[in-house]
Design an enzyme around this catalytic site. Sequence first.
Site, PDB file in Angstrom:
ATOM      1  N   LEU A 109      16.139 -33.055  12.623  1.00 54.19           N
ATOM      2  CA  LEU A 109      15.540 -33.542  13.859  1.00 54.19           C
ATOM      3  C   LEU A 109      14.269 -34.280  13.466  1.00 54.19           C
ATOM      4  O   LEU A 109      13.541 -33.841  12.571  1.00 54.19           O
ATOM      5  CB  LEU A 109      15.191 -32.385  14.804  1.00 54.19           C
ATOM      6  N   ASP A 110      13.978 -35.388  14.139  1.00 54.44           N
ATOM      7  CA  ASP A 110      12.790 -36.163  13.819  1.00 54.44           C
ATOM      8  C   ASP A 110      11.518 -35.329  13.992  1.00 54.44           C
ATOM      9  O   ASP A 110      11.497 -34.349  14.758  1.00 54.44           O
ATOM     10  CB  ASP A 110      12.699 -37.404  14.718  1.00 54.44           C
ATOM     11  N   TYR A 111      10.477 -35.751  13.327  1.00 57.90           N
ATOM     12  CA  TYR A 111       9.170 -35.076  13.359  1.00 57.90           C
ATOM     13  C   TYR A 111       8.709 -34.815  14.792  1.00 57.90           C
ATOM     14  O   TYR A 111       8.230 -33.721  15.112  1.00 57.90           O
ATOM     15  CB  TYR A 111       8.163 -35.951  12.610  1.00 57.90           C
TER      16      TYR A 111
ATOM     17  N   THR B 139      10.572 -34.754  17.507  1.00 54.41           N
ATOM     18  CA  THR B 139      11.634 -34.210  18.355  1.00 54.41           C
ATOM     19  C   THR B 139      11.669 -32.691  18.221  1.00 54.41           C
ATOM     20  O   THR B 139      11.599 -32.153  17.118  1.00 54.41           O
ATOM     21  CB  THR B 139      12.999 -34.791  17.954  1.00 54.41           C
TER      22      THR B 139
END
Length: 246
Positions: free
Chosen positions: A105-107, A109
């Site tokens: 998961l993105d930073y 998110t």
Amino acid sequence: MTNNQERLQKVIANSGVTSRRKAEQLITEGKVKVNGKVITELGTKVNPNDDIEVNGVPVEKEAPEYYLLYKPRGVISSVSDDKGRKVVTDYVPETDKRIYPIGRLDYDTSGLILLTNDGGFAQELMHPKHQIDKVYVAKVKGIPSKEELSSLTKGVQVDGEYLKAVHQRVISTDRKKNTAIIQLTLHEGKNRQIRRMFEALGYPIDKLKRERYAFLTTQGLQPGDCRELTPHEVKKLRKAADENVN
């Protein structure tokens, strides 16, 4: 007796040493030994008691562990970070196993991410052909039209890459604040996929959360909470992957 046998590359992947694809490469390159003998044939089956070495290092038969983490925003989906930022494995209960995230998961998110030391399980869930539903909720600046939203499920080209959602649904809109909350379902998870899709339409994302992975949700958890998956949940995930092969 043969019921306990497994393919060599699967055993290596399940040990957490490397992915199954990389294990296959190592086998064909003659870098894997079983009971002291170099094995180069893919599909070779081994028993639980066989001694396996990869590049001269014995493969430890770790007991598999499976975790569900409600990842907070501002945390890296990795096992370490050279800038000293928080990583997802910081939230896993103390263990001597080599735990790592399944996908990322993105930073910025938040939401549900799975972690394990079972390489075969991780590969099974991450492969796009298994079509595991990953459900996200995005708060976007602006209110997209029905036509714009339908383009997300038809697919959009962003920087030469084809990005597509499986399903989209508007949860709510706020005309005064000019924002919308939209649910999206993906089967694959390309880098910053949802953010890039909405940015391409001209609607930057303010907040993004993954709220469901297959049948698993963050219900009852707070950001930073981590729990072990039950054997029943692991079995259901394997079954979901098997049933959804495209």
